[in-house]
Scaffold this motif. Structure first.
Motif, PDB file in Angstrom:
ATOM      1  N   LEU A 213       0.807  -1.201   0.155  1.00  0.00           N
ATOM      2  CA  LEU A 213       0.095  -0.071   0.263  1.00  0.00           C
ATOM      3  C   LEU A 213       0.770   1.377  -0.082  1.00  0.00           C
ATOM      4  CD1 LEU A 213      -2.829  -0.991   2.707  1.00  0.00           C
ATOM      5  CD2 LEU A 213      -2.691  -1.125  -0.042  1.00  0.00           C
ATOM      6  N   SER A 214       1.944   1.301   0.864  1.00  0.00           N
ATOM      7  CA  SER A 214       2.846   2.442   0.985  1.00  0.00           C
ATOM      8  C   SER A 214       3.726   2.506  -0.238  1.00  0.00           C
ATOM      9  CB  SER A 214       3.377   2.294   2.171  1.00  0.00           C
ATOM     10  OG  SER A 214       4.118   1.402   2.407  1.00  0.00           O
ATOM     11  N   MET A 215       4.421   1.364  -0.535  1.00  0.00           N
ATOM     12  CA  MET A 215       5.539   1.185  -1.485  1.00  0.00           C
ATOM     13  C   MET A 215       5.294   0.641  -2.876  1.00  0.00           C
ATOM     14  SD  MET A 215       8.987   1.024   0.839  1.00  0.00           S
ATOM     15  CE  MET A 215       9.379   2.405   1.983  1.00  0.00           C
ATOM     16  N   GLY A 216       3.980   0.010  -2.816  1.00  0.00           N
ATOM     17  CA  GLY A 216       3.640  -0.707  -4.256  1.00  0.00           C
ATOM     18  C   GLY A 216       4.031  -1.996  -4.320  1.00  0.00           C
ATOM     19  N   GLN A 217       3.734  -2.678  -5.292  1.00  0.00           N
ATOM     20  CA  GLN A 217       4.194  -4.292  -5.589  1.00  0.00           C
ATOM     21  C   GLN A 217       5.284  -4.206  -6.656  1.00  0.00           C
ATOM     22  OE1 GLN A 217       0.003  -5.751  -5.868  1.00  0.00           O
ATOM     23  NE2 GLN A 217       0.836  -7.410  -4.693  1.00  0.00           N
ATOM     24  N   CYS A 218       5.379  -3.176  -6.948  1.00  0.00           N
ATOM     25  CA  CYS A 218       6.931  -2.973  -8.011  1.00  0.00           C
ATOM     26  C   CYS A 218       8.032  -2.913  -7.161  1.00  0.00           C
ATOM     27  CB  CYS A 218       6.781  -1.611  -8.946  1.00  0.00           C
ATOM     28  SG  CYS A 218       8.245  -1.577  -9.891  1.00  0.00           S
ATOM     29  N   PHE A 219       8.870  -4.153  -7.156  1.00  0.00           N
ATOM     30  CA  PHE A 219      10.237  -4.164  -6.585  1.00  0.00           C
ATOM     31  C   PHE A 219      11.262  -3.440  -7.305  1.00  0.00           C
ATOM     32  CE2 PHE A 219      14.341  -6.116  -5.919  1.00  0.00           C
ATOM     33  CZ  PHE A 219      14.553  -5.959  -4.468  1.00  0.00           C
ATOM     34  N   ARG A 220      11.907  -2.499  -6.610  1.00  0.00           N
ATOM     35  CA  ARG A 220      12.816  -1.673  -7.049  1.00  0.00           C
ATOM     36  C   ARG A 220      14.094  -1.523  -6.043  1.00  0.00           C
ATOM     37  NH1 ARG A 220       9.543   2.972  -5.733  1.00  0.00           N
ATOM     38  NH2 ARG A 220       8.435   1.260  -4.681  1.00  0.00           N
ATOM     39  N   PRO A 221      15.272  -2.085  -6.540  1.00  0.00           N
ATOM     40  CA  PRO A 221      16.294  -1.913  -5.780  1.00  0.00           C
ATOM     41  C   PRO A 221      17.445  -0.930  -6.170  1.00  0.00           C
ATOM     42  CG  PRO A 221      16.618  -3.348  -7.779  1.00  0.00           C
ATOM     43  CD  PRO A 221      15.254  -2.905  -7.819  1.00  0.00           C
ATOM     44  N   ARG A 222      18.178  -0.436  -5.133  1.00  0.00           N
ATOM     45  CA  ARG A 222      19.115   0.300  -5.411  1.00  0.00           C
ATOM     46  C   ARG A 222      20.535  -0.386  -5.931  1.00  0.00           C
ATOM     47  NH1 ARG A 222      20.139   3.295   0.343  1.00  0.00           N
ATOM     48  NH2 ARG A 222      21.629   4.226  -0.642  1.00  0.00           N
ATOM     49  N   SER A 223      21.244   0.243  -6.523  1.00  0.00           N
ATOM     50  CA  SER A 223      22.546  -0.444  -6.907  1.00  0.00           C
ATOM     51  C   SER A 223      23.670  -0.792  -5.553  1.00  0.00           C
ATOM     52  CB  SER A 223      23.276   0.518  -8.014  1.00  0.00           C
ATOM     53  OG  SER A 223      23.586   1.777  -7.356  1.00  0.00           O
ATOM     54  N   ALA A 224      24.157  -1.722  -5.906  1.00  0.00           N
ATOM     55  CA  ALA A 224      25.121  -2.196  -4.852  1.00  0.00           C
ATOM     56  C   ALA A 224      26.082  -0.913  -4.617  1.00  0.00           C
ATOM     57  CB  ALA A 224      25.850  -3.217  -5.086  1.00  0.00           C
ATOM     58  N   GLN A 225      26.703  -0.056  -5.694  1.00  0.00           N
ATOM     59  CA  GLN A 225      27.515   1.005  -5.511  1.00  0.00           C
ATOM     60  C   GLN A 225      27.035   2.008  -4.833  1.00  0.00           C
ATOM     61  OE1 GLN A 225      31.030   1.045  -6.531  1.00  0.00           O
ATOM     62  NE2 GLN A 225      30.896   2.948  -5.165  1.00  0.00           N
ATOM     63  N   ASN A 226      25.598   2.324  -5.041  1.00  0.00           N
ATOM     64  CA  ASN A 226      24.856   3.392  -4.281  1.00  0.00           C
ATOM     65  C   ASN A 226      24.721   3.097  -2.827  1.00  0.00           C
ATOM     66  OD1 ASN A 226      21.754   4.697  -3.644  1.00  0.00           O
ATOM     67  ND2 ASN A 226      23.108   5.873  -4.989  1.00  0.00           N
ATOM     68  N   VAL A 227      24.346   2.018  -2.352  1.00  0.00           N
ATOM     69  CA  VAL A 227      24.255   1.428  -1.044  1.00  0.00           C
ATOM     70  C   VAL A 227      25.742   1.583  -0.507  1.00  0.00           C
ATOM     71  CG1 VAL A 227      23.769  -0.318   0.472  1.00  0.00           C
ATOM     72  CG2 VAL A 227      22.401  -0.049  -1.420  1.00  0.00           C
ATOM     73  N   PHE A 228      26.631   1.226  -1.227  1.00  0.00           N
ATOM     74  CA  PHE A 228      28.120   1.221  -0.482  1.00  0.00           C
ATOM     75  C   PHE A 228      28.510   2.658  -0.203  1.00  0.00           C
ATOM     76  CE2 PHE A 228      32.594   2.047  -1.447  1.00  0.00           C
ATOM     77  CZ  PHE A 228      33.026   1.372  -0.385  1.00  0.00           C
ATOM     78  N   ASN A 229      27.963   3.526  -1.174  1.00  0.00           N
ATOM     79  CA  ASN A 229      28.365   5.094  -0.878  1.00  0.00           C
ATOM     80  C   ASN A 229      27.688   5.659   0.228  1.00  0.00           C
ATOM     81  OD1 ASN A 229      29.924   4.756  -3.323  1.00  0.00           O
ATOM     82  ND2 ASN A 229      28.144   5.818  -4.630  1.00  0.00           N
ATOM     83  N   GLU A 230      26.497   5.236   0.788  1.00  0.00           N
ATOM     84  CA  GLU A 230      25.734   5.514   1.757  1.00  0.00           C
ATOM     85  C   GLU A 230      26.420   5.053   3.089  1.00  0.00           C
ATOM     86  OE1 GLU A 230      21.477   5.622   4.065  1.00  0.00           O
ATOM     87  OE2 GLU A 230      21.558   4.678   2.085  1.00  0.00           O
ATOM     88  N   ILE A 231      26.856   3.685   2.774  1.00  0.00           N
ATOM     89  CA  ILE A 231      27.584   3.246   4.029  1.00  0.00           C
ATOM     90  C   ILE A 231      29.075   3.919   4.359  1.00  0.00           C
ATOM     91  CG2 ILE A 231      28.891   1.129   4.890  1.00  0.00           C
ATOM     92  CD1 ILE A 231      26.713  -0.400   3.354  1.00  0.00           C
ATOM     93  N   LYS A 232      29.591   4.147   2.991  1.00  0.00           N
ATOM     94  CA  LYS A 232      30.845   5.127   3.401  1.00  0.00           C
ATOM     95  C   LYS A 232      30.761   6.576   3.988  1.00  0.00           C
ATOM     96  CE  LYS A 232      34.842   6.062   0.812  1.00  0.00           C
ATOM     97  NZ  LYS A 232      35.574   6.172  -0.740  1.00  0.00           N
TER      98      LYS A 232
END
Length: 232
Positions: A213-232
């Motif tokens: 309901l809040s984010m829909g049934q369309c699965f959308r991933p972030r890229s591994a590089q983008n996630v890594f950049n946030e962790i860094k």
């Protein structure tokens, strides 16, 4: 030019063992995302998390001194009582317009404007639609008709706009800003942990889960590089 001020308020949450108020483990990630975007657009943002501060007098004092132009409130359905209580408490303090959002609003829609004195509600993801709403909100003659995901009132009639499209390219959303939170009040501060959202949406339809309901049934991933950049 006068700074345009937004105050985000987050209600208390329930304990998983009963009805008692429980301290949230970490700051609200959804509000942190919106904070980043609004600051980039030049808005002034303050945040009060009732889950860790729980001080109605302090909140009233902040509203009086900060004088926000708009107050945003987010909430979860499992603690909707605290959500509605906070909206009514704020309305008793000020006539400042209130906009409600979060998973509970995405689940119940216009019912929020029936059950509470909130002026607006917004369903779904708000990183794109909320700034569009603010553009109109600060105009002398706002036109809310084309703001996706917005629920509003005109001549005592509740109007439900078209749904906001889901954000497909999650890498384009700037990282969440936690600076406006009182970070040291959260248990995660001592543990040195913070959550990271790596994807949105779920293709399944479990009856006990509101993600569809809040984010829909369309699965959308972030890229591994983008996630890594946030962790860094």
């Amino acid at each position: 030019m006068k700074s345009k001020k937004i105050l985000f308020t987050i209600p208390k949450v329930k304990s998983m063992y009963g009805d008692n108020h429980a301290k949230p483990l970490y700051p609200h990630v959804g509000i942190a995302y919106l904070t980043t975007i609004l600051k980039k657009l030049g808005y002034s943002v303050k945040i009060v998390d009732d889950g860790v501060e729980n001080d109605s007098k302090k909140l009233a004092k902040l509203i009086k001194t900060y004088k926000p132009d708009l107050i945003g409130i987010t909430g979860f359905s499992y603690a909707y009582g605290y959500f509605e209580e906070l909206i009514k408490n704020i309305r008793s303090i000020t006539s400042t317009p209130i906009i409600a959002g979060g998973p509970h609003v995405s689940a119940v829609g216009k019912q929020v404007l029936i059950d509470t004195p909130a002026n607006f509600a917004m369903v779904g993801e708000a990183e794109d639609s909320f700034p569009l709403f603010l553009q109109q909100f600060f105009k002398s003659k706002p036109n809310y008709q084309n703001i996706p995901g917005l629920i509003w009132q005109k001549n005592k009639q509740i109007i439900i706009n078209k749904k906001s499209p889901y954000i497909i390219k999650l890498d384009e959303i700037p990282f969440p800003d936690f600076n406006a939170f009182k970070f040291n009040l959260y248990p995660c501060y001592q543990e040195k942990i913070i959550p990271i959202i790596t994807s949105r949406g779920c293709p399944y339809g479990c009856t006990y889960c509101s993600v569809r309901l809040s984010m829909g049934q369309c699965f959308r991933p972030r890229s591994a590089q983008n996630v890594f950049n946030e962790i860094k």
